[in-house]
Design an enzyme around this catalytic site. Structure first.
Site, mmCIF file in Angstrom:
data_model
loop_
_atom_site.group_PDB
_atom_site.id
_atom_site.type_symbol
_atom_site.label_atom_id
_atom_site.label_comp_id
_atom_site.label_asym_id
_atom_site.label_seq_id
_atom_site.Cartn_x
_atom_site.Cartn_y
_atom_site.Cartn_z
ATOM 1 C CG ASN A 42 47.171 44.401 48.609
ATOM 2 O OD1 ASN A 42 47.591 45.105 47.706
ATOM 3 N ND2 ASN A 42 47.780 43.257 48.954
ATOM 4 C CE1 TYR A 63 44.528 41.813 38.755
ATOM 5 C CE2 TYR A 63 44.969 43.426 37.029
ATOM 6 C CZ TYR A 63 45.124 42.983 38.333
ATOM 7 O OH TYR A 63 45.871 43.728 39.209
ATOM 8 C CE LYS A 115 42.739 44.050 40.886
ATOM 9 N NZ LYS A 115 42.840 44.004 42.360
ATOM 10 C CB ILE A 149 53.479 47.891 41.344
ATOM 11 C CG1 ILE A 149 52.372 48.936 41.097
ATOM 12 C CG2 ILE A 149 54.257 48.187 42.620
ATOM 13 C CD1 ILE A 149 52.830 50.348 40.858
HETATM 14 P P1 NAP Z 1 51.304 39.662 44.875
HETATM 15 O O1 NAP Z 1 52.735 39.979 45.086
HETATM 16 O O2 NAP Z 1 50.924 38.472 44.080
HETATM 17 O O3 NAP Z 1 50.584 39.633 46.305
HETATM 18 C C1 NAP Z 1 49.223 39.344 46.417
HETATM 19 C C2 NAP Z 1 48.968 38.837 47.805
HETATM 20 O O4 NAP Z 1 47.584 38.455 47.894
HETATM 21 C C3 NAP Z 1 49.806 37.600 48.115
HETATM 22 O O5 NAP Z 1 50.322 37.690 49.412
HETATM 23 C C4 NAP Z 1 48.784 36.490 48.004
HETATM 24 O O6 NAP Z 1 49.048 35.391 48.828
HETATM 25 C C5 NAP Z 1 47.540 37.187 48.486
HETATM 26 N N1 NAP Z 1 46.360 36.431 48.119
HETATM 27 C C6 NAP Z 1 46.102 35.786 46.952
HETATM 28 N N2 NAP Z 1 44.930 35.160 47.019
HETATM 29 C C7 NAP Z 1 44.423 35.393 48.257
HETATM 30 C C8 NAP Z 1 43.252 34.998 48.925
HETATM 31 N N3 NAP Z 1 42.348 34.201 48.346
HETATM 32 N N4 NAP Z 1 43.041 35.427 50.202
HETATM 33 C C9 NAP Z 1 43.951 36.196 50.810
HETATM 34 N N5 NAP Z 1 45.093 36.598 50.232
HETATM 35 C C10 NAP Z 1 45.328 36.198 48.964
HETATM 36 O O7 NAP Z 1 50.559 40.879 44.178
HETATM 37 P P2 NAP Z 1 50.810 42.463 44.230
HETATM 38 O O8 NAP Z 1 51.471 42.829 42.976
HETATM 39 O O9 NAP Z 1 51.410 42.854 45.521
HETATM 40 O O10 NAP Z 1 49.284 42.936 44.123
HETATM 41 C C11 NAP Z 1 48.539 43.422 45.219
HETATM 42 C C12 NAP Z 1 47.264 44.058 44.675
HETATM 43 O O11 NAP Z 1 47.606 45.095 43.768
HETATM 44 C C13 NAP Z 1 46.382 43.081 43.907
HETATM 45 O O12 NAP Z 1 45.038 43.334 44.158
HETATM 46 C C14 NAP Z 1 46.708 43.410 42.461
HETATM 47 O O13 NAP Z 1 45.652 43.080 41.597
HETATM 48 C C15 NAP Z 1 46.933 44.902 42.553
HETATM 49 N N6 NAP Z 1 47.738 45.438 41.450
HETATM 50 C C16 NAP Z 1 49.024 45.060 41.286
HETATM 51 C C17 NAP Z 1 49.746 45.605 40.220
HETATM 52 C C18 NAP Z 1 51.179 45.268 39.979
HETATM 53 O O14 NAP Z 1 51.722 45.740 38.991
HETATM 54 N N7 NAP Z 1 51.848 44.501 40.819
HETATM 55 C C19 NAP Z 1 49.138 46.488 39.335
HETATM 56 C C20 NAP Z 1 47.807 46.834 39.527
HETATM 57 C C21 NAP Z 1 47.123 46.307 40.608
HETATM 58 P P3 NAP Z 1 50.003 34.184 48.274
HETATM 59 O O15 NAP Z 1 51.376 34.732 48.313
HETATM 60 O O16 NAP Z 1 49.818 33.101 49.233
HETATM 61 O O17 NAP Z 1 49.501 33.863 46.900
#
Ligand code: NAP
Length: 245
Positions: free
Chosen positions: A88, A153, A157, A186
């Protein structure tokens, strides 16, 4: 007894957002969840424990392949198996391609794609040995449809989706399924930078007139790693409220 009781799950990027919701959902189903993140996962672990579940925090930067191997080794030494892996962890560094800094291209690929390789390779060896396992990769609809300002990005993906399908073909005969989820927009710290105009423009393109919640993604993960999905592999589940069809 939940549907994941006795199972060991590893979730990367579990300290907040979607990763935290996935961890809580799997723990509510009885799994012991190893919450891995570049920062500590104390809040996630505390929330799961307070709800009566089992979780452990691990500090892991997914870009560090040797650290990933060591973390997976320590989990298997302690628990003897890994049943579920949810890749994730992910970041965005948005910019139009002509203005994109080389380091923003690289860091997105390094975390979103190389990071999945680093964690999945040692886990795949464990799952192939035990002849069972479920891998879910959190991709994005922009890996399917593209998005201006997100060439780095969306490349990461789209790459993850290709990797998911290839790995599904490699691992299917060993009882391991590999699937991807493509979330739309999200509500998490990643998307909270949107201003009201951007949010309104976005909602116009959604069939379901709301942003997604992290729990919407957690529900899809729970299905893919649950007993009802044993014949589903190599697919991309689009959880985007109709943003992409
Ligand atoms: P988020 O709130 O930014 O959370 C991402 C998490 O990944 C954070 O805890 C972050 O840690 C951690 N992370 C970042 N770099 C890392 C690394 N090098 N090693 C280990 N952990 C790391 O993002 P999210 O929205 O929950 O997204 C989660 C996943 O869903 C991602 O892959 C994202 O691309 C995907 N996604 C999200 C959305 C959306 O709308 N939110 C849409 C499509 C896909 P830190 O807090 O320390 O930075």
């Amino acid at each position: 007894m939940g549907q994941f009781s006795e199972q060991i799950a590893v979730v990367t990027g579990a300290s907040r957002g979607i990763g935290r919701a996935i961890s809580e959902k799997l723990a509510a189903g009885g799994a012991t969840v190893i919450c891995a993140d570049v920062m500590d996962c104390d809040e996630t672990v505390e929330a799961i424990t307070a709800a009566g579940g089992r979780a452990e925090g691990m500090v892991l930067n997914v870009t560090d392949g040797e650290a990933a191997e060591a973390v997976i080794r320590s989990i298997t030494e302690k628990h003897g198996r890994i049943d579920i892996l949810v890749n994730n962890a992910g970041i965005t560094r948005d910019q139009l391609l002509i203005r994109m800094k080389r380091e923003d291209w690289r860091s997105v690929l390094e975390i979103n794609l190389d990071g999945v390789f680093n964690v999945t390779q040692p886990v795949a060896k464990v799952m192939m040995r035990q002849r069972s396992g479920r891998v879910v990769n959190i991709a994005s609809v922009v890996g399917l449809m593209g998005n201006a300002g997100q060439s780095n990005y969306s490349a990461s993906k789209a790459g993850l989706i290709g990797m998911t399908k290839s790995l599904a073909r490699e691992m299917g005969s060993r009882g391991v399924t590999v699937n991807a989820i493509a979330p739309g927009f999200i509500r998490t710290p990643m998307t909270e930078k949107l201003n009201d105009d951007q949010r309104d423009a976005l909602l116009k393109n959604l069939a379901v007139q709301r942003l997604g919640e992290p729990e919407d993604i957690a529900e899809a993960v729970a299905f893919l790693v649950g007993p009802g999905a044993s014949y589903i592999t190599g697919i991309v589940v689009n959880v985007s409220g109709g943003l992409y069809m």
